[in-house]
Motif scaffolding. Structure first.
Motif, PDB file in Angstrom:
ATOM      1  N   THR A 195      19.959  35.270  30.320  1.00 26.33           N
ATOM      2  CA  THR A 195      20.169  33.961  29.709  1.00 26.33           C
ATOM      3  C   THR A 195      18.888  33.132  29.714  1.00 26.33           C
ATOM      4  O   THR A 195      18.863  32.016  29.195  1.00 26.33           O
ATOM      5  CB  THR A 195      21.286  33.199  30.438  1.00 26.33           C
ATOM      6  N   ARG A 196      17.846  33.627  30.295  1.00 20.86           N
ATOM      7  CA  ARG A 196      16.466  33.188  30.115  1.00 20.86           C
ATOM      8  C   ARG A 196      15.573  34.352  30.509  1.00 20.86           C
ATOM      9  O   ARG A 196      16.025  35.308  31.141  1.00 20.86           O
ATOM     10  CB  ARG A 196      16.133  31.938  30.944  1.00 20.86           C
ATOM     11  N   LYS A 197      14.323  34.278  30.142  1.00 20.03           N
ATOM     12  CA  LYS A 197      13.423  35.388  30.434  1.00 20.03           C
ATOM     13  C   LYS A 197      13.087  35.435  31.917  1.00 20.03           C
ATOM     14  O   LYS A 197      12.677  34.443  32.515  1.00 20.03           O
ATOM     15  CB  LYS A 197      12.136  35.257  29.620  1.00 20.03           C
ATOM     16  N   TYR A 233      19.427  23.261  43.319  1.00 12.59           N
ATOM     17  CA  TYR A 233      18.654  22.030  43.455  1.00 12.59           C
ATOM     18  C   TYR A 233      18.982  21.082  42.310  1.00 12.59           C
ATOM     19  O   TYR A 233      19.199  21.513  41.173  1.00 12.59           O
ATOM     20  CB  TYR A 233      17.154  22.341  43.473  1.00 12.59           C
ATOM     21  N   GLU A 234      19.010  19.799  42.633  1.00 15.50           N
ATOM     22  CA  GLU A 234      19.408  18.795  41.648  1.00 15.50           C
ATOM     23  C   GLU A 234      18.538  18.842  40.403  1.00 15.50           C
ATOM     24  O   GLU A 234      19.028  18.685  39.275  1.00 15.50           O
ATOM     25  CB  GLU A 234      19.353  17.404  42.294  1.00 15.50           C
ATOM     26  N   ASN A 235      17.236  19.082  40.584  1.00 14.04           N
ATOM     27  CA  ASN A 235      16.350  19.102  39.415  1.00 14.04           C
ATOM     28  C   ASN A 235      16.378  20.430  38.660  1.00 14.04           C
ATOM     29  O   ASN A 235      15.626  20.626  37.711  1.00 14.04           O
ATOM     30  CB  ASN A 235      14.920  18.736  39.813  1.00 14.04           C
ATOM     31  N   HIS A 236      17.239  21.361  39.103  1.00 14.31           N
ATOM     32  CA  HIS A 236      17.434  22.612  38.369  1.00 14.31           C
ATOM     33  C   HIS A 236      18.670  22.571  37.476  1.00 14.31           C
ATOM     34  O   HIS A 236      18.922  23.515  36.722  1.00 14.31           O
ATOM     35  CB  HIS A 236      17.574  23.793  39.339  1.00 14.31           C
ATOM     36  N   LEU A 237      19.438  21.499  37.569  1.00 10.94           N
ATOM     37  CA  LEU A 237      20.691  21.422  36.819  1.00 10.94           C
ATOM     38  C   LEU A 237      20.506  21.576  35.310  1.00 10.94           C
ATOM     39  O   LEU A 237      21.255  22.329  34.674  1.00 10.94           O
ATOM     40  CB  LEU A 237      21.421  20.113  37.146  1.00 10.94           C
ATOM     41  N   PRO A 238      19.532  20.893  34.692  1.00 12.69           N
ATOM     42  CA  PRO A 238      19.376  21.067  33.239  1.00 12.69           C
ATOM     43  C   PRO A 238      19.116  22.517  32.842  1.00 12.69           C
ATOM     44  O   PRO A 238      19.673  23.001  31.857  1.00 12.69           O
ATOM     45  CB  PRO A 238      18.180  20.162  32.913  1.00 12.69           C
ATOM     46  N   MET A 239      18.282  23.223  33.592  1.00  5.91           N
ATOM     47  CA  MET A 239      17.988  24.620  33.286  1.00  5.91           C
ATOM     48  C   MET A 239      19.247  25.478  33.365  1.00  5.91           C
ATOM     49  O   MET A 239      19.523  26.299  32.471  1.00  5.91           O
ATOM     50  CB  MET A 239      16.929  25.159  34.251  1.00  5.91           C
ATOM     51  N   LEU A 240      20.029  25.285  34.422  1.00  3.81           N
ATOM     52  CA  LEU A 240      21.220  26.102  34.611  1.00  3.81           C
ATOM     53  C   LEU A 240      22.317  25.740  33.610  1.00  3.81           C
ATOM     54  O   LEU A 240      23.036  26.617  33.122  1.00  3.81           O
ATOM     55  CB  LEU A 240      21.733  25.958  36.039  1.00  3.81           C
ATOM     56  N   GLU A 241      22.454  24.464  33.292  1.00  2.00           N
ATOM     57  CA  GLU A 241      23.461  24.052  32.309  1.00  2.00           C
ATOM     58  C   GLU A 241      23.155  24.649  30.939  1.00  2.00           C
ATOM     59  O   GLU A 241      24.071  25.026  30.191  1.00  2.00           O
ATOM     60  CB  GLU A 241      23.530  22.532  32.255  1.00  2.00           C
ATOM     61  N   THR A 242      21.855  24.741  30.601  1.00  2.00           N
ATOM     62  CA  THR A 242      21.475  25.394  29.347  1.00  2.00           C
ATOM     63  C   THR A 242      21.856  26.868  29.364  1.00  2.00           C
ATOM     64  O   THR A 242      22.385  27.411  28.387  1.00  2.00           O
ATOM     65  CB  THR A 242      19.963  25.246  29.103  1.00  2.00           C
ATOM     66  N   GLN A 243      21.615  27.530  30.480  1.00  2.00           N
ATOM     67  CA  GLN A 243      21.948  28.954  30.577  1.00  2.00           C
ATOM     68  C   GLN A 243      23.449  29.205  30.461  1.00  2.00           C
ATOM     69  O   GLN A 243      23.875  30.214  29.890  1.00  2.00           O
ATOM     70  CB  GLN A 243      21.441  29.528  31.901  1.00  2.00           C
ATOM     71  N   LYS A 256      25.431  27.826  28.616  1.00  4.05           N
ATOM     72  CA  LYS A 256      25.828  27.742  27.206  1.00  4.05           C
ATOM     73  C   LYS A 256      25.408  28.985  26.419  1.00  4.05           C
ATOM     74  O   LYS A 256      25.781  29.139  25.255  1.00  4.05           O
ATOM     75  CB  LYS A 256      25.206  26.507  26.566  1.00  4.05           C
ATOM     76  N   ARG A 257      24.643  29.853  27.052  1.00  2.62           N
ATOM     77  CA  ARG A 257      24.130  31.030  26.375  1.00  2.62           C
ATOM     78  C   ARG A 257      24.963  32.266  26.732  1.00  2.62           C
ATOM     79  O   ARG A 257      25.320  32.453  27.893  1.00  2.62           O
ATOM     80  CB  ARG A 257      22.669  31.287  26.774  1.00  2.62           C
ATOM     81  N   ALA A 258      25.221  33.099  25.760  1.00  2.00           N
ATOM     82  CA  ALA A 258      25.953  34.346  26.006  1.00  2.00           C
ATOM     83  C   ALA A 258      24.989  35.390  26.547  1.00  2.00           C
ATOM     84  O   ALA A 258      23.924  35.623  25.953  1.00  2.00           O
ATOM     85  CB  ALA A 258      26.593  34.844  24.724  1.00  2.00           C
ATOM     86  N   PRO A 259      25.293  36.022  27.659  1.00  2.00           N
ATOM     87  CA  PRO A 259      24.380  37.027  28.215  1.00  2.00           C
ATOM     88  C   PRO A 259      24.297  38.271  27.342  1.00  2.00           C
ATOM     89  O   PRO A 259      25.269  38.653  26.686  1.00  2.00           O
ATOM     90  CB  PRO A 259      24.981  37.338  29.579  1.00  2.00           C
ATOM     91  N   TYR A 260      23.144  38.872  27.344  1.00  6.00           N
ATOM     92  CA  TYR A 260      22.943  40.152  26.668  1.00  6.00           C
ATOM     93  C   TYR A 260      23.308  41.298  27.619  1.00  6.00           C
ATOM     94  O   TYR A 260      23.421  41.089  28.833  1.00  6.00           O
ATOM     95  CB  TYR A 260      21.487  40.297  26.234  1.00  6.00           C
ATOM     96  N   PRO A 261      23.493  42.497  27.083  1.00  9.92           N
ATOM     97  CA  PRO A 261      23.730  43.648  27.971  1.00  9.92           C
ATOM     98  C   PRO A 261      22.573  43.823  28.953  1.00  9.92           C
ATOM     99  O   PRO A 261      21.423  43.513  28.646  1.00  9.92           O
ATOM    100  CB  PRO A 261      23.821  44.831  27.012  1.00  9.92           C
TER     101      PRO A 261
END
Length: 343
Positions: free
Chosen positions: A63-65, A277-287, A289-294
């Motif tokens: 869900t991210r590189k 961590y509180e400042n990681h929330l935006p990164m994780l919330e974006t992930q 919303k993404r569908a994982p690849y195989p």
């Protein structure tokens, strides 16, 4: 599959990353806010577990590189027993720069050896655990005890006296825990004692950061020729730390199996304090919303001898392997996301 502590019956390539995302959702829903040493609050949940069937794929975040080369550089640095951030940088890994040079507590630690020093963390304990034996020289069996210790590789350091004034002989040996595990996989694969750890109480105050992933246990099945790994992590930053730890643990399992003639199978990942961590929330919330690849596949460079194919035991590859010898195949991922590391 086990996700969030719930066991199912199977795991598909797509569900490998999904189990990680489900854990993120569980911590968001059930975690509580806590303060900690970094000054950045965490949403924390005590006790979590993930379980991966490596025959279904490699647990690389999709869900991210994933900074795969950096993660493998860190693992290789551990395998070589490095304690200096410059050594990790030479392997393409910069994750230790801040802990070495920007941590105020560590900068003022008298055990710090200078710029880029990290102390005897992780790989030092893995490959050269400092071990001591004390022989009571008044004991009737002290000569036999000394001979046995020296046969095991312990060397006399000095004589000293205990509080009662009794003379004692102090012996020392650096224990290569990882090599001992590999040797035992070859000589006694059904043992349930094939493990190593990094939590050395005597040296915690000499490290830039006490070990987070601290206990590794290998479990072999000679009948199926499968090797599994249980990893315990006392404290896990789910945003930045967990993706690295998952990749490195699965890669280490693959390498150990390759050198001992086993196929990697189950990778079980236990977490003491699972936190965001509180400042990681935006990164994780974006992930989320993404569908994982195989899930991708991991292979090792053909230059590394496979015991299953050659019948030759080559433990020296624990030190000789390079980051590029770990090859991630068919890796599909969403765009990169970044977040600051809490130090």
């Amino acid at each position: 599959m086990i996700a969030n502590g719930i066991m199912g019956t199977s795991m598909t390539r797509g569900s490998i990353v999904q189990s990680y995302l489900d854990l993120i959702r569980t911590v968001l829903a059930q975690g509580t806010w806590q303060s900690n040493r970094t000054g950045i609050r965490t949403l924390s949940l005590p006790g979590a577990m993930l379980r991966f069937d490596l025959t279904q794929g490699f647990p690389a975040l999709t869900t991210r590189k994933l900074a795969f080369r950096s993660a493998m550089g860190e693992l290789v640095g551990f395998l070589r027993g490095y304690r200096n951030a410059a050594n990790f940088r030479s392997l393409g890994c910069r994750v230790w720069d801040q802990n070495a040079n920007d941590n105020a507590l560590w900068l003022n630690n008298p055990f710090r050896l200078g710029v880029d020093d990290l102390g005897p963390l992780y790989g030092v304990q893995w490959r050269a655990w400092p071990a001591y034996k004390e022989i009571d020289l008044t004991h009737p069996q002290h000569e036999a005890q000394t001979q046995r210790a020296q046969a095991q590789g312990f060397q006399p350091l000095c004589t000293l006296s205990d509080p009662a004034g009794h003379p004692r002989l102090l012996l020392y040996k650096a224990i290569d825990q990882l090599r001992s595990c590999l040797d035992t996989l070859m000589s006694d694969p059904t043992s349930r004692r094939i493990l190593f750890h990094g939590w050395n109480w005597a040296q915690l105050d000499e490290m830039a950061l006490p070990p987070c992933h601290l206990l590794y246990q290998f479990l072999a099945n000679p009948e199926t020729r499968e090797l599994s790994l249980c990893l315990y992590i006392r404290s896990n930053d789910l945003g930045l730390g967990a993706p690295f730890n998952l990749a490195e643990g699965a890669a280490l399992l693959t390498l150990m199996g390759h050198l001992s003639g086993y196929r990697p199978r189950w990778f079980t990942y236990f977490i003491g304090d699972a936190h965001i961590y509180e400042n990681h929330l935006p990164m994780l919330e974006t992930q989320l919303k993404r569908a994982p690849y195989p899930a991708p596949r991991l292979s090792l460079s053909p230059r590394i001898p496979s015991y299953a194919e050659t019948g030759q035991y080559t433990p020296e590859w624990l030190e000789q392997i390079q980051p590029e010898d770990f090859i991630l195949e068919a890796y599909q991922h969403h765009p990169s996301l970044t977040a600051p590391m809490a130090v």
